[in-house]
Write a protein that holds these residues in place. Structure first.
Motif, PDB file in Angstrom:
ATOM      1  N   HIS A  73       0.829  -1.210   0.000  1.00 25.52           N
ATOM      2  CA  HIS A  73       0.000   0.000   0.000  1.00 25.52           C
ATOM      3  C   HIS A  73       0.868   1.268   0.000  1.00 25.52           C
ATOM      4  CE1 HIS A  73      -4.152  -1.563   1.302  1.00 25.52           C
ATOM      5  NE2 HIS A  73      -3.471  -2.534   0.744  1.00 25.52           N
ATOM      6  N   VAL A  94      -6.134   2.970  -0.907  1.00 22.21           N
ATOM      7  CA  VAL A  94      -5.501   1.954  -1.772  1.00 22.21           C
ATOM      8  C   VAL A  94      -6.023   0.582  -1.351  1.00 22.21           C
ATOM      9  CG1 VAL A  94      -3.317   0.883  -2.484  1.00 22.21           C
ATOM     10  CG2 VAL A  94      -3.338   3.316  -1.888  1.00 22.21           C
ATOM     11  N   CYS A 252      -7.169   2.623  -6.471  1.00 23.89           N
ATOM     12  CA  CYS A 252      -6.831   3.709  -5.550  1.00 23.89           C
ATOM     13  C   CYS A 252      -7.690   4.931  -5.845  1.00 23.89           C
ATOM     14  CB  CYS A 252      -5.341   4.021  -5.624  1.00 23.89           C
ATOM     15  SG  CYS A 252      -4.748   4.456  -7.252  1.00 23.89           S
TER      16      CYS A 252
END
Ligand SMILES: Cc1ncc(COP(=O)(O)O)c(C=O)c1O
Length: 396
Positions: A73, A94, A252
């Motif tokens: 992430h 994310v 995202c």
């Protein structure tokens, strides 16, 4: 065995059809050159392969990973900040996908009800239509026309369709059309999405593949003001880092969308193999040079193919980005009949444009997935087939 009615919405892929056709014709050619499937032919960076091998040695690597690991992430957030100037919260903005295909086909189930409209590019990557079918939603095809720079004309979307729309898929640089979106187009998209309350999903699978320098660097949808209020970007390591079989990608952007999607995914799978996530984090951080090398390779392939085709009398647009040449076909053919002609006469396999939606008729997609000398040989096979000479003679 009973087959569920919903299966009627899923047809067999064009690649299975092409493969069956070629199989019947296999006696015609000694050498076949396949430029149909868009799977990268090049290997991932050596340090990625080493990382996967090293992490796979760890006895603790084999548990469920559930949510994406923190390093992955954080690497995504850092990549977006350094590459696109986009700030993402790695914890809330994310989430992983098992390749963007996983994300694209499942996302409509979370954000569209049966009967809602989903706006999809036409021609477009077939996974959008699959996602629409899985959610039992209704597709509305946004034609990508040459006269509009292959961008959808948002003003042409009827008001009643816009009001019923739940999601809009966008894909620039695209498959099959390797067009680039402009910032001003994305600003229009944000305005449209706010006016009609539409979730925008930008599929950015080809974001790292662009040519002729930074002037063609693709714009991330999330870099446009207000984009995060209305949308998300789906991104993948398949094409940028040649990791297509090593399934990993990410979604995202808008935190509410990420939260809902991650909640849904927690019902579907249990995460991605830990060594793959670790290697993905490394390549997102240190893969810049690798991407630059890939761009140089694809650019040389593109140049060889486009100039070779021009020499034999087939003038096609030179793509600024992406992995494909979207080639207009000569008059007198359908995209399928022309594809068959190329197979029969030259043993060169491309994908007929109609497979990507009604507006794909009149084109074929040629994937730059073979080395430069193979592409040159494909051109030579097309030249010696006499097809283009005959077409030129017909036109005289
Ligand atoms: C536009 C586009 N999006 C998504 C994908 C899916 O890629 P992956 O699932 O490997 O990330 C592809 C694959 O060809 C593609 O062309």
């Amino acid at each position: 065995m009973k087959k569920a009615k919903r299966m009627n919405a899923f047809s067999s892929s064009i690649f299975a059809e092409l493969s069956a056709y070629c199989q019947k014709r296999r006696h015609l050619h000694d050498e076949w050159i396949d430029l149909s499937v868009g799977s990268p032919d090049l290997p991932p960076a050596p340090f990625v392969r080493e990382a996967i091998a090293r992490y796979a040695e760890e006895p603790n690597a084999y548990g469920y990973t559930l949510k994406g690991i923190r390093e992955f992430h954080e690497a995504v957030a850092d990549y977006y900040r350094t590459t696109h100037g986009v700030v993402l919260n790695p914890e809330t903005e994310v989430t992983y996908v098992i390749g963007s295909q996983d994300g694209l086909v499942h996302l409509p189930m979370v954000f569209a009800d049966p009967g809602d409209v989903i706006l999809v590019p036409d021609p477009g990557y077939p996974a959008y239509a699959t996602g629409v079918a899985m959610a039992e939603a209704e597709p509305y095809f946004m034609p990508l026309k040459e006269e509009n720079g292959f961008l959808p004309d948002l003003r042409a979307i009827p008001e009643e369709i816009a009001k019923r729309a739940a999601i809009m898929f966008l894909n620039f640089p695209g498959n099959p059309v390797p067009a680039l979106a402009t910032e001003s187009f994305y600003r229009e998209v944000v305005e449209f999405a706010k006016r009609y309350d539409v979730l925008v999903v930008s599929d950015f699978a080809y974001g790292e593949l662009y040519y002729d320098g930074n002037r063609n660097k693709p714009v991330s949808f999330l870099s446009v003001p207000g984009a995060k209020d209305v949308g998300v970007e789906m991104n993948s390591l398949s094409k940028s880092y040649n990791m297509a079989g090593c399934r990993i990608g990410y979604l995202c952007g808008n935190a509410d969308v990420i939260r809902e999607f991650a909640a849904f995914k927690s019902n579907l799978d249990y995460g991605i193999f830990w060594p793959i996530q670790k290697a993905a984090a490394e390549v997102l951080r240190y893969g810049g040079d690798f991407c630059a090398e890939s761009r140089a390779i694809y650019q040389s392939r593109r140049n060889a193919l486009v100039s070779g085709l021009a020499d034999i009398g087939w003038t096609v647009d030179c793509p600024p980005a992406g992995m494909f040449v979207w080639a207009k076909i000569p008059v007198g053919f359908t995209s399928l009949s022309f594809t068959k002609e190329l197979i029969d006469r030259a043993g060169v396999v491309v994908t007929p444009g109609h497979a990507f939606g009604p507006s794909g008729e009149g084109y074929v997609r040629i994937a730059l997935v073979q080395p430069e000398d193979t592409l040159r040989r494909a051109v030579e096979k097309l030249r010696t087939s006499g097809l283009f000479e005959r077409l030129a003679a017909d036109q005289r």
